[in-house]
Design a protein around this motif. Structure first.
Motif, PDB file in Angstrom:
ATOM      1  N   THR A 109    -161.767  82.477  30.210  1.00  0.00           N
ATOM      2  CA  THR A 109    -161.499  83.893  30.417  1.00  0.00           C
ATOM      3  C   THR A 109    -162.449  84.411  31.484  1.00  0.00           C
ATOM      4  O   THR A 109    -163.669  84.317  31.322  1.00  0.00           O
ATOM      5  CB  THR A 109    -161.707  84.685  29.119  1.00  0.00           C
ATOM      6  OG1 THR A 109    -160.838  84.164  28.121  1.00  0.00           O
ATOM      7  CG2 THR A 109    -161.427  86.162  29.336  1.00  0.00           C
ATOM      8  N   SER A 158    -161.240  81.586  36.035  1.00  0.00           N
ATOM      9  CA  SER A 158    -160.299  81.121  35.018  1.00  0.00           C
ATOM     10  C   SER A 158    -160.352  79.615  34.813  1.00  0.00           C
ATOM     11  O   SER A 158    -159.866  79.113  33.794  1.00  0.00           O
ATOM     12  CB  SER A 158    -158.878  81.540  35.390  1.00  0.00           C
ATOM     13  OG  SER A 158    -158.507  81.012  36.661  1.00  0.00           O
ATOM     14  N   ASP A 159    -160.941  78.878  35.774  1.00  0.00           N
ATOM     15  CA  ASP A 159    -161.059  77.425  35.605  1.00  0.00           C
ATOM     16  C   ASP A 159    -162.441  77.025  35.094  1.00  0.00           C
ATOM     17  O   ASP A 159    -162.783  75.848  35.074  1.00  0.00           O
ATOM     18  CB  ASP A 159    -160.750  76.698  36.913  1.00  0.00           C
ATOM     19  CG  ASP A 159    -161.710  77.064  38.043  1.00  0.00           C
ATOM     20  OD1 ASP A 159    -162.592  77.923  37.819  1.00  0.00           O
ATOM     21  OD2 ASP A 159    -161.573  76.514  39.144  1.00  0.00           O
ATOM     22  N   ARG A 169    -157.542  78.594  45.800  1.00  0.00           N
ATOM     23  CA  ARG A 169    -158.575  78.823  44.804  1.00  0.00           C
ATOM     24  C   ARG A 169    -159.534  79.918  45.267  1.00  0.00           C
ATOM     25  O   ARG A 169    -159.958  80.767  44.481  1.00  0.00           O
ATOM     26  CB  ARG A 169    -159.338  77.524  44.558  1.00  0.00           C
ATOM     27  CG  ARG A 169    -160.299  77.534  43.412  1.00  0.00           C
ATOM     28  CD  ARG A 169    -159.607  77.807  42.081  1.00  0.00           C
ATOM     29  NE  ARG A 169    -159.837  79.162  41.624  1.00  0.00           N
ATOM     30  CZ  ARG A 169    -159.361  79.651  40.473  1.00  0.00           C
ATOM     31  NH1 ARG A 169    -158.625  78.892  39.687  1.00  0.00           N
ATOM     32  NH2 ARG A 169    -159.607  80.888  40.134  1.00  0.00           N
ATOM     33  N   GLN A 218    -159.753  75.874  31.003  1.00  0.00           N
ATOM     34  CA  GLN A 218    -159.209  77.218  31.042  1.00  0.00           C
ATOM     35  C   GLN A 218    -160.232  78.154  30.422  1.00  0.00           C
ATOM     36  O   GLN A 218    -160.745  77.889  29.342  1.00  0.00           O
ATOM     37  CB  GLN A 218    -157.874  77.286  30.282  1.00  0.00           C
ATOM     38  CG  GLN A 218    -156.745  76.509  30.948  1.00  0.00           C
ATOM     39  CD  GLN A 218    -156.407  77.068  32.329  1.00  0.00           C
ATOM     40  OE1 GLN A 218    -156.274  78.280  32.499  1.00  0.00           O
ATOM     41  NE2 GLN A 218    -156.287  76.189  33.301  1.00  0.00           N
ATOM     42  N   GLN A 237    -159.776  87.613  41.103  1.00  0.00           N
ATOM     43  CA  GLN A 237    -160.346  87.695  39.765  1.00  0.00           C
ATOM     44  C   GLN A 237    -161.637  88.501  39.758  1.00  0.00           C
ATOM     45  O   GLN A 237    -161.868  89.322  38.854  1.00  0.00           O
ATOM     46  CB  GLN A 237    -160.575  86.293  39.205  1.00  0.00           C
ATOM     47  CG  GLN A 237    -159.281  85.560  38.870  1.00  0.00           C
ATOM     48  CD  GLN A 237    -159.510  84.159  38.335  1.00  0.00           C
ATOM     49  OE1 GLN A 237    -160.578  83.850  37.810  1.00  0.00           O
ATOM     50  NE2 GLN A 237    -158.510  83.307  38.468  1.00  0.00           N
TER      51      GLN A 237
END
Length: 369
Positions: free
Chosen positions: A36, A71-72, A141, A34, A148
């Motif tokens: 940011t 985010s991954d 994804r 995880q 994102q």
């Protein structure tokens, strides 16, 4: 979308079947983290390490390189072009086609930047310099990546209109993302030869062949050698693509399966209705057939805030912005970015967003519930 990749669907009768049985191959679960989301700066590539297909330019444009952290934890490399002698008037987030990478915009990006746009072109998951290049990243994804990145760019350029520019597979990602419950925070969309050749428009033998390959030999790779189909009339550009080491040359069947899943989602989503959009297609496109595009356009727009505008180029092929006729298409794009209500300079716009010469009489198909 590169001819030698998508044309595998023609070459082996591969096309379609119901999604869901073959997992998307991206990051192994054990390596998932995880993180940011962020835009990261990277050092400029060393001389000779870039795989640029465009000649050096002398435009008043700055070029920088970076990576967008998702985010991954995956970092998607990107290049940004921005004007240096005028203020930034808008933002373009640019998505390349299947088996290609951000260098698809090596010519177009600087020209758009010189007109006042800050252009961000990134390597989509599974392509270019990303981890596990050649493996399919998954529809969810890839659309999440777009959302994102759009959020990150919006935060960096507050108040500037954001346009999503998708080429072929990139157009399918844009369509799918804009139809999501929480779509990207974009203001406009431009879809160049969007890949919408979904299962609903393919014969049974193609669906059966792909299902068999995806469920028995998903790791097998195929090429488009020997096929008499062309993505563009710009043969020198196609030869340079063939020599570019970052362009995928041998395509895994599981990636074709994933691409068709994406095209299914894009066709079902339909054109953007909540944001203004421009759809561009070439009369000589040998990669995405006309039938799926016509099905995409044939919707009831009575209740929609925006009906897409559509241009059909008599001299255009699949790689419209890189064809020999590319400058004509680019002028239309620039004009629409400056004023989305202005007549396109080429005169190629289809009245009412419907190309009668390509699709025949209009037959309204209601969107799926």
């Amino acid at each position: 979308m590169r001819a030698s990749a998508l044309l595998l669907l023609f070459a082996m009768g591969l096309g379609v079947m119901a999604p869901g049985c073959i997992p998307a191959i991206g990051i192994p679960p054990s390596e998932m983290v995880q993180a940011t989301p962020a835009l990261l700066s990277l050092p400029e590539p060393a001389s000779g390490t870039q795989h640029t297909l465009a000649p050096p330019h002398t435009l008043p444009v700055a070029e920088t390189h970076g990576a967008a952290r998702m985010s991954d934890g995956i970092e998607l490399p990107y290049v940004q072009w921005r004007p240096t002698l005028r203020p930034v008037e808008g933002i373009v987030v640019a998505l390349h086609g299947f088996n290609d990478y951000r260098n698809a915009f090596a010519t177009v990006g600087p020209l758009l930047a010189a007109s006042g746009q800050a252009v961000y072109a990134y390597d989509q998951r599974g392509f270019g310099l990303n981890q596990r290049a050649g493996h399919w990243g998954g529809v969810e994804r890839m659309t999440a990546d777009l959302s994102q990145i759009t959020d990150l760019v919006h935060a960096k350029h507050p108040g500037k209109p954001i346009t999503l520019l998708g080429l072929s597979m990139g157009g399918a990602v844009v369509l799918s993302a804009l139809a999501a419950p929480i779509p990207p925070a974009a203001d406009r969309a431009i879809l160049v030869a969007p890949a919408v050749w979904g299962r609903a428009t393919m014969p049974f033998y193609q669906r059966a062949a792909l299902w068999l390959g995806a469920h028995t030999v998903p790791w097998m790779t195929l090429t488009g050698r020997g096929l008499k189909r062309w993505a563009s009339d710009h043969l020198d550009m196609l030869r340079r693509l063939g020599r570019d080491p970052l362009v995928v040359k041998e395509t895994r069947i599981e990636a074709i399966w994933g691409l068709v899943n994406l095209m299914d989602a894009a066709l079902e989503a339909g054109p953007p209705a909540a944001v203004p959009s421009l759809i561009l297609y070439g009369q000589h496109d040998q990669i995405v057939p006309a039938q799926p595009l016509c099905r995409l356009l044939d919707r009831d727009w009575a209740q929609a805030p925006y009906q897409p505008r559509m241009a059909l180029y008599p001299e255009g092929w699949h790689m419209l912005l890189r064809d020999l006729n590319g400058p004509v298409v680019l002028r239309d794009v620039m004009a629409w970015l400056e004023d989305r209500k202005v007549a396109l300079p080429s005169g190629s716009e289809a009245p009412g967003g419907w190309p009668d010469g390509l699709c025949g009489p209009r037959r309204i198909v209601a969107p799926a519930p």
